[in-house]
Design a protein around this motif. Sequence first.
Motif, PDB file in Angstrom:
ATOM      1  N   ILE A  74       0.643  -1.310  -0.159  1.00  0.00           N
ATOM      2  CA  ILE A  74      -0.157   0.163  -0.137  1.00  0.00           C
ATOM      3  C   ILE A  74       0.957   1.234  -0.204  1.00  0.00           C
ATOM      4  O   ILE A  74       0.518   2.118  -0.650  1.00  0.00           O
ATOM      5  CB  ILE A  74      -0.869  -0.064   1.181  1.00  0.00           C
ATOM      6  N   ALA A  75       1.948   1.414   0.867  1.00  0.00           N
ATOM      7  CA  ALA A  75       2.861   2.361   0.837  1.00  0.00           C
ATOM      8  C   ALA A  75       3.590   2.555  -0.378  1.00  0.00           C
ATOM      9  O   ALA A  75       3.874   3.889  -0.776  1.00  0.00           O
ATOM     10  CB  ALA A  75       3.703   2.162   2.036  1.00  0.00           C
ATOM     11  N   ASN A  76       3.937   1.727  -1.159  1.00  0.00           N
ATOM     12  CA  ASN A  76       4.757   1.803  -2.198  1.00  0.00           C
ATOM     13  C   ASN A  76       4.116   1.459  -3.471  1.00  0.00           C
ATOM     14  O   ASN A  76       4.726   1.070  -4.574  1.00  0.00           O
ATOM     15  CB  ASN A  76       5.953   0.957  -1.975  1.00  0.00           C
ATOM     16  N   ILE A  77       2.701   1.547  -3.462  1.00  0.00           N
ATOM     17  CA  ILE A  77       2.284   0.781  -4.857  1.00  0.00           C
ATOM     18  C   ILE A  77       2.717   1.856  -6.097  1.00  0.00           C
ATOM     19  O   ILE A  77       2.933   0.965  -7.186  1.00  0.00           O
ATOM     20  CB  ILE A  77       0.595   1.051  -4.709  1.00  0.00           C
ATOM     21  N   GLY A  78       2.760   2.922  -5.961  1.00  0.00           N
ATOM     22  CA  GLY A  78       3.294   3.732  -7.247  1.00  0.00           C
ATOM     23  C   GLY A  78       4.448   3.074  -7.797  1.00  0.00           C
ATOM     24  O   GLY A  78       4.708   2.869  -8.772  1.00  0.00           O
ATOM     25  N   PRO A  79       5.721   3.324  -6.816  1.00  0.00           N
ATOM     26  CA  PRO A  79       7.113   2.669  -7.247  1.00  0.00           C
ATOM     27  C   PRO A  79       6.852   1.391  -7.799  1.00  0.00           C
ATOM     28  O   PRO A  79       7.450   0.974  -8.917  1.00  0.00           O
ATOM     29  CB  PRO A  79       7.632   2.935  -6.071  1.00  0.00           C
ATOM     30  N   LEU A  80       6.127   0.644  -7.096  1.00  0.00           N
ATOM     31  CA  LEU A  80       5.953  -0.885  -7.583  1.00  0.00           C
ATOM     32  C   LEU A  80       5.269  -1.127  -8.790  1.00  0.00           C
ATOM     33  O   LEU A  80       5.795  -1.828  -9.907  1.00  0.00           O
ATOM     34  CB  LEU A  80       5.081  -1.643  -6.426  1.00  0.00           C
TER      35      LEU A  80
ATOM     36  N   ASN B  80      -0.750  -4.297 -16.899  1.00  0.00           N
ATOM     37  CA  ASN B  80      -0.150  -3.579 -15.731  1.00  0.00           C
ATOM     38  C   ASN B  80      -1.161  -2.750 -14.945  1.00  0.00           C
ATOM     39  O   ASN B  80      -1.159  -2.807 -13.972  1.00  0.00           O
ATOM     40  CB  ASN B  80       1.243  -2.858 -16.275  1.00  0.00           C
ATOM     41  N   GLY B  81      -1.795  -1.794 -16.074  1.00  0.00           N
ATOM     42  CA  GLY B  81      -2.920  -1.041 -15.400  1.00  0.00           C
ATOM     43  C   GLY B  81      -4.045  -1.872 -14.683  1.00  0.00           C
ATOM     44  O   GLY B  81      -4.340  -1.594 -13.641  1.00  0.00           O
ATOM     45  N   LEU B  82      -4.429  -2.907 -15.614  1.00  0.00           N
ATOM     46  CA  LEU B  82      -5.482  -3.575 -14.693  1.00  0.00           C
ATOM     47  C   LEU B  82      -5.063  -4.434 -13.406  1.00  0.00           C
ATOM     48  O   LEU B  82      -5.683  -4.464 -12.556  1.00  0.00           O
ATOM     49  CB  LEU B  82      -6.052  -4.727 -15.791  1.00  0.00           C
ATOM     50  N   LEU B  83      -3.776  -4.858 -13.497  1.00  0.00           N
ATOM     51  CA  LEU B  83      -3.267  -5.562 -12.716  1.00  0.00           C
ATOM     52  C   LEU B  83      -3.280  -4.644 -11.327  1.00  0.00           C
ATOM     53  O   LEU B  83      -3.776  -5.063 -10.128  1.00  0.00           O
ATOM     54  CB  LEU B  83      -1.938  -6.145 -12.823  1.00  0.00           C
ATOM     55  N   PHE B  84      -2.531  -3.648 -11.386  1.00  0.00           N
ATOM     56  CA  PHE B  84      -2.497  -2.722  -9.965  1.00  0.00           C
ATOM     57  C   PHE B  84      -3.941  -2.115  -9.960  1.00  0.00           C
ATOM     58  O   PHE B  84      -4.221  -1.679  -8.690  1.00  0.00           O
ATOM     59  CB  PHE B  84      -1.321  -1.640 -10.181  1.00  0.00           C
ATOM     60  N   GLY B  85      -4.873  -1.852 -11.065  1.00  0.00           N
ATOM     61  CA  GLY B  85      -5.957  -1.378 -10.629  1.00  0.00           C
ATOM     62  C   GLY B  85      -6.683  -2.497  -9.662  1.00  0.00           C
ATOM     63  O   GLY B  85      -7.547  -2.196  -8.628  1.00  0.00           O
ATOM     64  N   ALA B  86      -6.471  -3.768  -9.680  1.00  0.00           N
ATOM     65  CA  ALA B  86      -7.239  -4.771  -9.033  1.00  0.00           C
ATOM     66  C   ALA B  86      -6.609  -4.796  -7.838  1.00  0.00           C
ATOM     67  O   ALA B  86      -7.306  -4.866  -6.900  1.00  0.00           O
ATOM     68  CB  ALA B  86      -6.995  -6.077 -10.023  1.00  0.00           C
ATOM     69  N   ILE B  87      -5.332  -4.725  -7.863  1.00  0.00           N
ATOM     70  CA  ILE B  87      -4.548  -4.849  -6.268  1.00  0.00           C
ATOM     71  C   ILE B  87      -5.246  -3.584  -5.489  1.00  0.00           C
ATOM     72  O   ILE B  87      -5.453  -3.680  -4.119  1.00  0.00           O
ATOM     73  CB  ILE B  87      -3.072  -4.612  -6.278  1.00  0.00           C
ATOM     74  N   ALA B  88      -5.309  -2.365  -6.198  1.00  0.00           N
ATOM     75  CA  ALA B  88      -5.603  -1.042  -5.397  1.00  0.00           C
ATOM     76  C   ALA B  88      -7.047  -1.278  -5.081  1.00  0.00           C
ATOM     77  O   ALA B  88      -7.406  -0.699  -3.763  1.00  0.00           O
ATOM     78  CB  ALA B  88      -5.660   0.159  -6.427  1.00  0.00           C
ATOM     79  N   ILE B  89      -7.867  -1.747  -5.687  1.00  0.00           N
ATOM     80  CA  ILE B  89      -9.496  -2.119  -5.464  1.00  0.00           C
ATOM     81  C   ILE B  89      -9.430  -2.960  -4.155  1.00  0.00           C
ATOM     82  O   ILE B  89     -10.094  -2.707  -3.259  1.00  0.00           O
ATOM     83  CB  ILE B  89      -9.951  -2.420  -6.578  1.00  0.00           C
ATOM     84  N   HIS B  90      -8.486  -3.783  -4.425  1.00  0.00           N
ATOM     85  CA  HIS B  90      -8.613  -5.050  -3.365  1.00  0.00           C
ATOM     86  C   HIS B  90      -8.248  -4.384  -1.840  1.00  0.00           C
ATOM     87  O   HIS B  90      -8.824  -4.582  -0.867  1.00  0.00           O
ATOM     88  CB  HIS B  90      -7.450  -6.063  -3.456  1.00  0.00           C
ATOM     89  N   TYR B  91      -7.263  -3.263  -1.821  1.00  0.00           N
ATOM     90  CA  TYR B  91      -6.880  -2.755  -0.760  1.00  0.00           C
ATOM     91  C   TYR B  91      -7.536  -1.538  -0.337  1.00  0.00           C
ATOM     92  O   TYR B  91      -7.381  -0.691   0.637  1.00  0.00           O
ATOM     93  CB  TYR B  91      -5.526  -2.604  -0.658  1.00  0.00           C
ATOM     94  N   GLY B  92      -8.907  -1.344  -1.212  1.00  0.00           N
ATOM     95  CA  GLY B  92      -9.482  -0.195  -0.775  1.00  0.00           C
ATOM     96  C   GLY B  92      -8.987   1.195  -1.068  1.00  0.00           C
ATOM     97  O   GLY B  92      -9.333   2.294  -0.783  1.00  0.00           O
ATOM     98  N   LEU B  93      -7.757   1.064  -1.996  1.00  0.00           N
ATOM     99  CA  LEU B  93      -7.215   2.483  -2.403  1.00  0.00           C
ATOM    100  C   LEU B  93      -7.987   3.225  -3.565  1.00  0.00           C
ATOM    101  O   LEU B  93      -8.147   4.227  -3.586  1.00  0.00           O
ATOM    102  CB  LEU B  93      -5.690   2.215  -3.091  1.00  0.00           C
ATOM    103  N   LEU B  94      -8.699   2.338  -4.268  1.00  0.00           N
ATOM    104  CA  LEU B  94      -9.393   2.859  -5.379  1.00  0.00           C
ATOM    105  C   LEU B  94     -10.936   2.359  -5.410  1.00  0.00           C
ATOM    106  O   LEU B  94     -11.069   1.054  -4.825  1.00  0.00           O
ATOM    107  CB  LEU B  94      -8.801   2.358  -6.757  1.00  0.00           C
TER     108      LEU B  94
END
Lengths: 193, 541
Positions: free
Chosen positions: B6-12, B34-48
């Motif tokens: 969560i803290a480093n999602i941008g750099p990751l 890559n966008g979809l993968l990290f979109g899913a991760i961000a939605i999973h963690y409630g970031l988006l």
Amino acid sequence: MQLLLTFSRLIDWLNERVGQTAYWMVLAAVLVSSGNAVVRYVFDYSSNAWLELQWYLYTSFFLLGAGYTLLRNEHVRIDIFYSRLSPRTRAWIDLLGGLFFLLPIAILVMALAWPVFTESFALHETSPSANGLLRWPVKLMIPVGFCLLALQGVSEIIKRAAFLMNLIPDPTPHHVHGEDELTPHDLVEGEER
Amino acid sequence: MSAFIIANIGPLMFAMLIILLMIGYPVAFSLSANGLLFGAIAIHYGLLGPELIQALPQRVFGIMSNDTLLAIPFFTFMGLILERSGMAEDLLDTIGQMFGPIRGGLAYAVVFVGALLAATTGVVAASVISMGLISLPIMLRYGYDRRVAAGVIAASGTLAQIIPPSLVLIVMADQLGRSVGDMYQGAFIPGLGLAAFYALWVFVVSIVRPRLMPALPLEAITVRESSGKAGYASLLAVVVLAVAAAYSLAAYEIFHPIWACALVGGVAYIAALADKYLNLQLLSRLARQVVIVMMPPLALIFLVLGTIFLGIATPTEGGAMGSAGALILAFVNRRLDLKLLKQAMDTTAKLSSFVMFILVGSTVFSLVFRGVNGDLWVESLLISLPGGQIGFLIVVNALAFVLAFFLDFFELAFIIVPLLGPVAAKLGIDLIWFGVLLGVNMQTSFMHPPFGYALFYLRSVAPKEEYTDRVTGKRLAPLTTGQIYWGVIPFVIIQVIMVGIVIAFPTMVTGVLDKGTGINPNTIHFEAPPPPDSSPPPDFR
């Protein structure tokens, strides 16, 4: 597998036909757009419908051409490593890439864009500018284009799998990606003609 | 683990992008995956929220209805038709005859024709291939150094990337949110400056090492008077007369300078044709032929750039009119047939498709990247660089220069520029200046060994085996790939020098815009204040 290969050939045929029909819209766009400029300057008249037709045509050929472009292996790659790999490794990359990179986005956009089209169709939505065109034909291009892309993705996956199973020769078209496909060879031929 | 993500999602996300791109699957889909993968991760963690993904069709529609990008297929199509219209061949032949008798003459002709072709089209391949097929054999025949010959051809071909109308500048304008017309005007002086530097380099080499670029022997000059004279006096008279006429028409404000040039050009052309067909003997053969071959490219430049700068046409329409003009020219020269037309449409459609799908992919990527505040991470990295504006520009240009070895300009422009643009704006950098600067820099991506396209195109038409020269009957060695690579190095260095000059003198770009030519004056300095006094622009007055 033979059945799948037949399916793949069918898709290839379809995208070939669609692509080679769609590219005539390039010429149409050139004529419409240059006509617009001349008419506006000479007669001081411009029509939103004709202006919108420019990008309707453009959109249509780039979306409808997406599957065809994939068929011809023309979507650019960063091939600094890829070009040095063995044909089998490349086939693996294309197989897995097709499954996990291409298909998700193609199917997702197709699914999300379909209701956008049906809504526009039901409402007879027209463009907000005066005398603008109906919107649904161009909105239809999004699901159709991405569907053709997804289909071609499936076809490429089948071909790579068949190659890896030693059923067919390497299906990758041999050429280096570039902005320009008219090869020097063609040019020399043209000289001699 | 999840706290770390969560803290480093941008750099990751950025690191993952590099890995995915390097695998070699088409860029468009690696970007979106890559966008979809990290979109899913961000939605999973409630970031988006999931609505971000719902917005995709709207984004695609936005890309479609973007009028600016419509210019891309037009300029591509135009270049492809022109490549086979016979114009380049005629130009190279005649200009080669004109400069031939002086030392380094053929090299000057290549630079001159390269710049002229660049101003008619935005595609590199056309000029490199023509020059490789026409000028290279002549240069080798008369003993030009192979590295020099290869370098000057490859480099002059890449001028199409920076001299308007060029595809790079269209993409740059779109990604930086500026008008294409402004970008074109801004790039004019740096583009012509580069051509001048190339010519200067040829001059320096011809002085220091005259043996590397000999003058053509007399028997190679076929366009001559029956008396044996070269006919330069007549050509000089035509040029002086034309320049004087155009200048006075413009200076006394009888016509807009662009119209004045068009008018004078038209009159000269008609005079040359009359002289030829009515056999008036007013002009020398050389002068007549130069005027006649110069006319098609100049007319196209007027049709495209002239109409854009006069405000008659948008860049998109300028491209369309240029395409129509190229079709007419090819038709008149009897080069237009169905096969050529189909090939050009085919290539144009495929190029448009892959470009637009890269844009779709990069839109998916940046939608998520911004969603997880990756843009703020990039900004914090870059804004804290020492040296303010200049420090930022130097780092960014060094980065782009290195990346240009691996990426071509579409990839650079769609992935890197959207990340850098906002930071540049925040630092108070004029975005037209910034765009032109990157454009000059990215031009090197066409020249960098071993992946530069220009080198590849030249390689494909240059002799690979020992061959017998058609005219002299001598056996000549092939042009090696190593010679091509070494040959462009001086030009890559010139390019870097030019980047430095544009950084040091922003007025080269912005000075043209400030005069105001009536094209979207309100978009020129939208949010970018003039450069601070830390780098005072030179005052030439």
